[in-house]
Design a protein around this motif. Structure first.
Motif, PDB file in Angstrom:
ATOM      1  N   PHE A   1      40.063 -25.730  -2.186  1.00 56.44           N
ATOM      2  CA  PHE A   1      40.782 -26.798  -2.766  1.00 56.44           C
ATOM      3  C   PHE A   1      42.057 -27.106  -2.525  1.00 56.44           C
ATOM      4  N   TRP A   2      41.984 -27.540  -3.401  1.00 57.00           N
ATOM      5  CA  TRP A   2      43.938 -28.098  -3.280  1.00 57.00           C
ATOM      6  C   TRP A   2      44.801 -26.806  -3.780  1.00 57.00           C
ATOM      7  N   PHE A   3      45.581 -26.837  -3.102  1.00 57.18           N
ATOM      8  CA  PHE A   3      46.884 -25.446  -3.280  1.00 57.18           C
ATOM      9  C   PHE A   3      47.907 -25.768  -2.910  1.00 57.18           C
ATOM     10  N   PRO A   4      49.051 -25.715  -4.406  1.00 58.05           N
ATOM     11  CA  PRO A   4      50.159 -26.205  -4.293  1.00 58.05           C
ATOM     12  C   PRO A   4      51.210 -24.965  -3.559  1.00 58.05           C
ATOM     13  N   VAL A   5      52.098 -25.007  -2.837  1.00 62.44           N
ATOM     14  CA  VAL A   5      52.219 -24.356  -1.339  1.00 62.44           C
ATOM     15  C   VAL A   5      54.041 -24.129  -1.888  1.00 62.44           C
ATOM     16  N   ALA A   6      54.441 -24.917  -2.224  1.00 62.91           N
ATOM     17  CA  ALA A   6      55.759 -25.187  -2.335  1.00 62.91           C
ATOM     18  C   ALA A   6      57.030 -26.714  -3.060  1.00 62.91           C
ATOM     19  N   PHE A   7      57.802 -26.448  -3.537  1.00 65.32           N
ATOM     20  CA  PHE A   7      58.365 -27.262  -4.378  1.00 65.32           C
ATOM     21  C   PHE A   7      59.183 -28.514  -3.242  1.00 65.32           C
ATOM     22  N   SER A   8      58.621 -29.595  -3.889  1.00 61.74           N
ATOM     23  CA  SER A   8      59.440 -30.631  -3.159  1.00 61.74           C
ATOM     24  C   SER A   8      61.094 -30.753  -2.802  1.00 61.74           C
ATOM     25  N   THR A   9      61.849 -30.073  -3.808  1.00 63.95           N
ATOM     26  CA  THR A   9      62.888 -29.655  -3.278  1.00 63.95           C
ATOM     27  C   THR A   9      63.524 -28.408  -2.437  1.00 63.95           C
ATOM     28  N   ASP A  10      62.622 -27.538  -2.182  1.00 66.45           N
ATOM     29  CA  ASP A  10      62.969 -26.924  -1.445  1.00 66.45           C
ATOM     30  C   ASP A  10      62.569 -27.130   0.174  1.00 66.45           C
ATOM     31  N   LEU A  11      62.328 -28.624   0.476  1.00 69.39           N
ATOM     32  CA  LEU A  11      61.332 -29.217   1.562  1.00 69.39           C
ATOM     33  C   LEU A  11      62.879 -30.348   2.385  1.00 69.39           C
ATOM     34  N   LYS A  12      63.906 -29.970   2.277  1.00 71.09           N
ATOM     35  CA  LYS A  12      64.638 -30.694   3.203  1.00 71.09           C
ATOM     36  C   LYS A  12      64.724 -31.708   4.228  1.00 71.09           C
TER      37      LYS A  12
ATOM     38  N   ASP B   1      65.557 -31.562   7.070  1.00 70.76           N
ATOM     39  CA  ASP B   1      65.975 -31.063   8.146  1.00 70.76           C
ATOM     40  C   ASP B   1      65.229 -29.585   8.277  1.00 70.76           C
ATOM     41  N   THR B   2      64.817 -29.158   7.474  1.00 72.44           N
ATOM     42  CA  THR B   2      63.882 -27.814   6.914  1.00 72.44           C
ATOM     43  C   THR B   2      63.336 -27.635   7.099  1.00 72.44           C
ATOM     44  N   MET B   3      62.200 -26.799   7.008  1.00 76.02           N
ATOM     45  CA  MET B   3      60.639 -25.802   6.764  1.00 76.02           C
ATOM     46  C   MET B   3      60.488 -24.930   6.036  1.00 76.02           C
ATOM     47  N   VAL B   4      59.661 -24.372   5.568  1.00 76.80           N
ATOM     48  CA  VAL B   4      58.748 -23.355   4.506  1.00 76.80           C
ATOM     49  C   VAL B   4      57.846 -22.800   5.697  1.00 76.80           C
ATOM     50  N   PRO B   5      57.497 -21.838   5.515  1.00 77.25           N
ATOM     51  CA  PRO B   5      56.875 -21.064   6.065  1.00 77.25           C
ATOM     52  C   PRO B   5      56.032 -20.829   5.347  1.00 77.25           C
ATOM     53  N   PHE B   6      54.799 -20.296   4.656  1.00 78.85           N
ATOM     54  CA  PHE B   6      54.588 -18.580   3.878  1.00 78.85           C
ATOM     55  C   PHE B   6      52.149 -19.036   4.653  1.00 78.85           C
ATOM     56  N   ASP B   7      52.528 -17.233   4.345  1.00 77.08           N
ATOM     57  CA  ASP B   7      50.959 -17.243   4.742  1.00 77.08           C
ATOM     58  C   ASP B   7      49.517 -17.806   3.288  1.00 77.08           C
ATOM     59  N   CYS B   8      48.430 -18.374   3.943  1.00 77.16           N
ATOM     60  CA  CYS B   8      47.817 -18.062   3.064  1.00 77.16           C
ATOM     61  C   CYS B   8      46.172 -18.354   3.260  1.00 77.16           C
ATOM     62  N   PHE B   9      45.241 -16.945   2.341  1.00 76.31           N
ATOM     63  CA  PHE B   9      44.326 -16.876   2.915  1.00 76.31           C
ATOM     64  C   PHE B   9      44.190 -16.164   4.275  1.00 76.31           C
ATOM     65  N   GLU B  10      45.568 -15.695   4.270  1.00 79.02           N
ATOM     66  CA  GLU B  10      45.978 -14.376   5.376  1.00 79.02           C
ATOM     67  C   GLU B  10      45.972 -15.306   7.132  1.00 79.02           C
ATOM     68  N   GLU B  11      46.231 -16.718   6.701  1.00 78.85           N
ATOM     69  CA  GLU B  11      46.723 -17.171   8.023  1.00 78.85           C
ATOM     70  C   GLU B  11      48.443 -17.754   8.369  1.00 78.85           C
ATOM     71  N   PRO B  12      49.076 -17.904   9.000  1.00 80.24           N
ATOM     72  CA  PRO B  12      50.652 -17.893   8.991  1.00 80.24           C
ATOM     73  C   PRO B  12      50.611 -19.990   8.780  1.00 80.24           C
ATOM     74  N   TRP B  13      51.285 -20.450   8.439  1.00 83.57           N
ATOM     75  CA  TRP B  13      51.172 -22.375   8.308  1.00 83.57           C
ATOM     76  C   TRP B  13      53.051 -22.382   8.199  1.00 83.57           C
ATOM     77  N   VAL B  14      53.158 -23.625   8.495  1.00 76.61           N
ATOM     78  CA  VAL B  14      54.142 -24.227   8.080  1.00 76.61           C
ATOM     79  C   VAL B  14      54.470 -25.319   7.671  1.00 76.61           C
ATOM     80  N   ILE B  15      55.503 -26.204   6.728  1.00 78.97           N
ATOM     81  CA  ILE B  15      55.608 -27.050   6.102  1.00 78.97           C
ATOM     82  C   ILE B  15      56.719 -27.307   6.802  1.00 78.97           C
ATOM     83  N   PHE B  16      56.674 -29.124   7.144  1.00 73.88           N
ATOM     84  CA  PHE B  16      58.073 -29.394   7.476  1.00 73.88           C
ATOM     85  C   PHE B  16      58.278 -31.499   7.320  1.00 73.88           C
ATOM     86  N   ARG B  17      59.129 -32.073   7.325  1.00 70.19           N
ATOM     87  CA  ARG B  17      58.773 -33.123   7.382  1.00 70.19           C
ATOM     88  C   ARG B  17      58.903 -34.000   8.227  1.00 70.19           C
TER      89      ARG B  17
END
Length: 378
Positions: A60-71, A73-89
């Motif tokens: 499925f598509w899963f929302p993981v963060a709000f756009s306003t939290d991802l500038k 020059d920043t990144m957002v780390p999170f875990d999903c299904f027991e795996e570590p991920w990070v999003i950035f632009r």
């Protein structure tokens, strides 16, 4: 005429559902089927330690963060299904999602920085693009190295990922509030609760006058009967006697619209009888078998001026945390007992209907049912 749909869900749990109504959290009274009967005294079996997640739940598509939290020059780390991920632009501003582990020495990438659209490991400076390809290896020869990445998309103020092994679907669900609402708060919390237990809690309103006595349900009387009215096949409906529409949106979202006159007070017998409303979105991302990443969005169709009040976001967060803490102490107790073998769905009753339907939907999904209950045939 209205009547509670007293499902024989537990007796007919292997029967496929028929058409689901439209995806709106609101369900008109006239559309509800009139079905009489008693909920059989059988139980769902939700007991023992949470098992490893079924791969079908990941498709499925899963929302993981709000756009306003991802500038940029920043990144957002999170875990999903027991795996570590990070999003950035990336350099083009488009978000990407990569494994939060450097290929070199397994250093968490989120401890580094984002440089010109690449995430840089803080250990030896290796830099990765949004597709996971390593594009810089300072002080050594560049090798062909790539870390795992996930399909990632931005839509309507949220960042989405597809963690499954099947090809992503072409469409992403719309989670925006209904027309006429303005978003007032977007809050992210990390909770020590398995996401299924949190969904069970969010899909239940009958507990409010007993649990939330210091927050939104302070002063509520205890009704002689609480009902959740819904189409015979659907994952949405409305509460009686509360003016609240509610929907479970697969795989892990709860949307609700509440008729409200002023904080802590309800009015009317349904949302259409209320002059003002609060709309809520809860996304329960399964971080691990004991943790949930909760994305909460709150919208109002009144009091636009509050959006311009300084520090209002902090007040909304404080109130949301107060409400959640009233639930957490109970759900943490459930989780402890469940892990020790207790069945948290031992004896469902009429007002448990939406939570039961969620559990039956998830059970059918994990068993590979060709037609999922309460969903429109594909």
């Amino acid at each position: 005429m209205e009547a509670l749909v007293n499902d024989r869900l537990l007796q007919d749990r292997h029967t496929s559902g028929t058409d689901q109504t439209c995806a709106s959290p609101s369900t008109s009274k006239q559309s509800l089927d009139i079905v009489k009967g008693k909920l059989p005294r059988k139980s769902l079996n939700v007991s023992g330690p949470v098992q490893p997640y079924n791969t079908r739940l990941k498709n499925f598509w899963f929302p993981v963060a709000f756009s306003t939290d991802l500038k940029d020059d920043t990144m957002v780390p999170f875990d999903c299904f027991e795996e570590p991920w990070v999003i950035f632009r990336g350099k083009d501003g488009i978000p990407g999602c990569v494994q939060n582990t450097c290929a070199h020495r397994a250093c968490p990438l989120h401890l580094g920085s984002v440089n010109e659209g690449r995430i840089q490991c803080p250990y030896h400076g290796w830099e990765y693009s949004t597709d996971g390809k390593c594009e810089k290896m300072p002080s050594t020869q560049l090798r062909n190295v790539k870390i795992k990445s996930l399909p990632c998309f931005e839509q309507e103020g949220m960042i989405w990922i597809w963690p499954g092994d099947e090809p992503p679907t072409a469409t992403i669900p719309c989670l925006l509030p209904p027309s006429g609402f303005e978003i007032h708060a977007e809050i992210v919390m990390e909770l020590p609760i398995e996401h299924g237990l949190l969904l069970d809690n969010l899909l239940d309103l009958a507990h409010a006058p007993f649990t939330h006595t210091s927050t939104f349900a302070k002063g509520w009387s205890v009704p002689s009967l609480v009902k959740f009215l819904t189409p015979a096949s659907g994952l949405q409906g409305y509460w009686d006697p509360y003016p609240i529409d509610m929907e479970f949106r697969p795989p892990c979202m709860v949307l609700s619209t509440i008729g409200i006159s002023k904080p802590g007070k309800l009015e009317g017998q349904n949302t259409r009888q209320c002059a003002t409303h609060l709309h809520q979105l809860h996304v329960c991302l399964p971080s691990s078998r004991k943790k949930t990443r909760l994305l909460y969005r709150m919208s109002l169709d009144f009091a636009s001026v509050l959006k311009h009040v300084p520090f209002m976001q902090y007040l909304w967060r404080h109130f949301a945390e107060q409400v959640l803490n009233e639930d957490l102490r109970l759900v943490l107790g459930q989780q402890e007992r469940m892990n020790n073998g207790a069945n948290v769905w031992n004896l469902p009753v009429g007002y448990d209907k939406l939570g039961v339907r969620y559990r039956l939907w998830r059970d059918a999904l994990e068993k590979g049912a060709k037609q999922l209950p309460f969903m429109k045939p594909m």
